[in-house]
Write a protein that holds these residues in place. Structure first.
Motif, mmCIF file in Angstrom:
data_model
loop_
_atom_site.group_PDB
_atom_site.id
_atom_site.type_symbol
_atom_site.label_atom_id
_atom_site.label_comp_id
_atom_site.label_asym_id
_atom_site.label_seq_id
_atom_site.Cartn_x
_atom_site.Cartn_y
_atom_site.Cartn_z
ATOM 1 N N LEU A 1 25.810 38.125 40.866
ATOM 2 C CA LEU A 1 27.176 38.579 41.118
ATOM 3 C C LEU A 1 28.219 37.486 40.892
ATOM 4 C CD1 LEU A 1 26.443 40.636 44.330
ATOM 5 C CD2 LEU A 1 26.982 41.513 42.070
ATOM 6 N N ALA A 2 27.825 36.368 40.277
ATOM 7 C CA ALA A 2 28.770 35.266 40.081
ATOM 8 C C ALA A 2 29.994 35.701 39.281
ATOM 9 C CB ALA A 2 28.086 34.094 39.386
ATOM 10 N N ARG A 3 29.822 36.663 38.386
ATOM 11 C CA ARG A 3 30.939 37.126 37.563
ATOM 12 C C ARG A 3 31.424 38.517 37.987
ATOM 13 N NH1 ARG A 3 31.034 38.205 32.890
ATOM 14 N NH2 ARG A 3 28.959 39.046 32.580
ATOM 15 N N LEU A 4 31.263 38.863 39.245
ATOM 16 C CA LEU A 4 31.711 40.179 39.700
ATOM 17 C C LEU A 4 33.214 40.339 39.482
ATOM 18 C CD1 LEU A 4 31.146 42.894 41.077
ATOM 19 C CD2 LEU A 4 31.545 41.740 43.267
ATOM 20 N N PHE A 5 33.994 39.325 39.866
ATOM 21 C CA PHE A 5 35.435 39.404 39.665
ATOM 22 C C PHE A 5 35.797 38.892 38.289
ATOM 23 C CE2 PHE A 5 35.000 39.654 44.207
ATOM 24 C CZ PHE A 5 35.813 40.751 44.467
ATOM 25 N N PRO A 6 36.818 39.479 37.687
ATOM 26 C CA PRO A 6 37.219 39.065 36.340
ATOM 27 C C PRO A 6 37.656 37.601 36.318
ATOM 28 C CG PRO A 6 38.327 41.101 36.977
ATOM 29 C CD PRO A 6 37.645 40.569 38.199
ATOM 30 N N PRO A 7 37.547 36.982 35.156
ATOM 31 C CA PRO A 7 37.982 35.595 35.053
ATOM 32 C C PRO A 7 39.501 35.496 34.976
ATOM 33 C CG PRO A 7 37.313 36.380 32.913
ATOM 34 C CD PRO A 7 37.018 37.493 33.892
ATOM 35 N N GLU A 8 40.007 34.367 35.417
ATOM 36 C CA GLU A 8 41.413 34.061 35.172
ATOM 37 C C GLU A 8 41.547 33.766 33.684
ATOM 38 O OE1 GLU A 8 44.689 30.688 36.421
ATOM 39 O OE2 GLU A 8 42.929 30.967 37.671
ATOM 40 N N GLU B 1 41.418 39.236 46.550
ATOM 41 C CA GLU B 1 42.662 39.817 47.056
ATOM 42 C C GLU B 1 43.614 40.171 45.914
ATOM 43 O OE1 GLU B 1 41.022 36.772 49.937
ATOM 44 O OE2 GLU B 1 41.436 36.807 47.795
ATOM 45 N N LEU B 2 43.672 39.332 44.905
ATOM 46 C CA LEU B 2 44.550 39.574 43.758
ATOM 47 C C LEU B 2 44.051 40.774 42.960
ATOM 48 C CD1 LEU B 2 46.996 38.418 42.137
ATOM 49 C CD2 LEU B 2 45.294 37.250 40.726
ATOM 50 N N VAL B 3 42.750 40.824 42.704
ATOM 51 C CA VAL B 3 42.166 41.933 41.944
ATOM 52 C C VAL B 3 42.354 43.244 42.699
ATOM 53 C CG1 VAL B 3 40.012 42.880 41.015
ATOM 54 C CG2 VAL B 3 40.494 40.434 40.780
ATOM 55 N N LYS B 4 42.086 43.220 43.975
ATOM 56 C CA LYS B 4 42.179 44.432 44.782
ATOM 57 C C LYS B 4 43.595 45.007 44.796
ATOM 58 C CE LYS B 4 40.214 46.075 49.064
ATOM 59 N NZ LYS B 4 39.710 45.759 50.366
ATOM 60 N N ASN B 5 44.595 44.138 44.722
ATOM 61 C CA ASN B 5 45.990 44.571 44.753
ATOM 62 C C ASN B 5 46.618 44.695 43.377
ATOM 63 O OD1 ASN B 5 46.436 44.813 47.637
ATOM 64 N ND2 ASN B 5 46.067 42.620 47.690
ATOM 65 N N ASN B 6 45.837 44.543 42.333
ATOM 66 C CA ASN B 6 46.385 44.684 40.980
ATOM 67 C C ASN B 6 46.755 46.152 40.733
ATOM 68 O OD1 ASN B 6 46.868 43.060 38.534
ATOM 69 N ND2 ASN B 6 45.584 44.622 37.593
ATOM 70 N N PRO B 7 47.834 46.411 39.992
ATOM 71 C CA PRO B 7 48.250 47.795 39.754
ATOM 72 C C PRO B 7 47.224 48.662 39.025
ATOM 73 C CG PRO B 7 49.974 46.260 39.077
ATOM 74 C CD PRO B 7 48.777 45.442 39.432
ATOM 75 N N GLU C 1 36.718 48.892 21.081
ATOM 76 C CA GLU C 1 37.683 49.939 21.403
ATOM 77 C C GLU C 1 38.488 49.621 22.666
ATOM 78 O OE1 GLU C 1 37.929 54.725 22.324
ATOM 79 O OE2 GLU C 1 36.066 53.881 21.571
ATOM 80 N N HIS C 2 37.809 49.211 23.734
ATOM 81 C CA HIS C 2 38.485 48.986 25.015
ATOM 82 C C HIS C 2 38.601 47.514 25.401
ATOM 83 C CE1 HIS C 2 36.680 53.068 25.331
ATOM 84 N NE2 HIS C 2 37.926 53.342 25.656
ATOM 85 N N GLY C 3 37.818 46.658 24.770
ATOM 86 C CA GLY C 3 37.808 45.236 25.126
ATOM 87 C C GLY C 3 39.174 44.569 25.074
ATOM 88 N N PRO C 4 39.952 44.784 23.997
ATOM 89 C CA PRO C 4 41.277 44.146 23.950
ATOM 90 C C PRO C 4 42.197 44.597 25.084
ATOM 91 C CG PRO C 4 40.589 44.789 21.747
ATOM 92 C CD PRO C 4 39.592 45.390 22.711
ATOM 93 N N ALA C 5 42.186 45.874 25.414
ATOM 94 C CA ALA C 5 43.024 46.361 26.519
ATOM 95 C C ALA C 5 42.543 45.789 27.851
ATOM 96 C CB ALA C 5 43.015 47.889 26.558
ATOM 97 N N ASN C 6 41.232 45.762 28.057
ATOM 98 C CA ASN C 6 40.684 45.194 29.290
ATOM 99 C C ASN C 6 41.090 43.733 29.439
ATOM 100 O OD1 ASN C 6 39.445 47.637 29.866
ATOM 101 N ND2 ASN C 6 37.443 46.998 29.114
ATOM 102 N N SER C 7 41.005 42.981 28.342
ATOM 103 C CA SER C 7 41.387 41.570 28.375
ATOM 104 C C SER C 7 42.887 41.416 28.602
ATOM 105 C CB SER C 7 40.954 40.872 27.082
ATOM 106 O OG SER C 7 39.541 40.799 27.039
ATOM 107 N N GLY C 8 43.681 42.291 28.002
ATOM 108 C CA GLY C 8 45.129 42.246 28.206
ATOM 109 C C GLY C 8 45.506 42.477 29.660
ATOM 110 N N GLU C 9 44.806 43.389 30.321
ATOM 111 C CA GLU C 9 45.088 43.661 31.738
ATOM 112 C C GLU C 9 44.777 42.441 32.605
ATOM 113 O OE1 GLU C 9 44.149 48.436 31.302
ATOM 114 O OE2 GLU C 9 42.585 47.088 32.079
ATOM 115 N N VAL C 10 43.699 41.732 32.272
ATOM 116 C CA VAL C 10 43.353 40.530 33.027
ATOM 117 C C VAL C 10 44.348 39.408 32.723
ATOM 118 C CG1 VAL C 10 41.598 38.729 33.291
ATOM 119 C CG2 VAL C 10 40.945 41.132 33.383
ATOM 120 N N ARG C 11 44.797 39.304 31.476
ATOM 121 C CA ARG C 11 45.828 38.307 31.150
ATOM 122 C C ARG C 11 47.114 38.589 31.940
ATOM 123 N NH1 ARG C 11 43.640 38.821 25.944
ATOM 124 N NH2 ARG C 11 42.634 36.894 25.280
#
Length: 154
Positions: free
Chosen positions: A65-72, A90-96, A113-123
């Motif tokens: 589970l070391a990578r459970l939360f997305p990377p900064e 806390e930041l992930v849980k409160n993200n829109p 297909e979805h990777g760029p959008a997923n990465s954009g949301e984390v950025r």
């Protein structure tokens, strides 16, 4: 192993609906989204290398589970930081919007297909951390310091 991958995503186990449901519920509560892991083309909750097991005692166990939360979002001079510099729960849980555990990593890049959008949301979440959350905390600390309020970090 009944759920996840232990070979870099070449195979993806999903042999225990009850365990899958538990992982899904935890990920939803943490604001993590289901995403595709290639080459299997199958959706997973949490990081692609998460492993779910059913023990000899019949109980469910989840490891890796070391990578459970997305990377900064990493700086250009430290691209491998995505494997050890994770966003705070806390930041992930409160993200829109829900975030992908595998965004910005090789696991997430496999989903064209979805990777760029997923990465954009984390950025965007990382940007919010640096432009809003940290400055607001610093201002609160300055304000409290000026009024003599102390913080107990013990």
């Amino acid at each position: 192993m009944k759920l996840g991958s232990n070979d870099g995503g070449h195979t993806l186990k999903d042999d225990c609906p009850e365990l899958r449901k538990k992982v899904k519920n935890v990920c939803r509560a943490l604001n993590l989204k289901k995403h595709i892991v290639l080459p299997t083309q199958r959706g997973v909750w949490g990081p692609g290398d998460l492993e779910g097991h059913v023990g000899l005692d019949g109980k469910h166990y989840v490891v890796d589970l070391a990578r459970l939360f997305p990377p900064e979002a990493p700086s250009p001079d430290e691209p491998r930081a995505v494997y050890y510099n994770m966003l705070r729960p806390e930041l992930v849980k409160n993200n829109p919007v829900p975030l992908s555990s595998d965004a910005l990593t090789g696991w997430g890049a496999r989903d064209r297909e979805h990777g760029p959008a997923n990465s954009g949301e984390v950025r965007e979440c990382s940007k919010r951390l640096h432009t809003q959350v940290i400055p607001a905390l610093a201002a609160a600390l300055d304000r409290d310091s000026a009024t003599g309020t102390t913080w107990d970090f013990s």
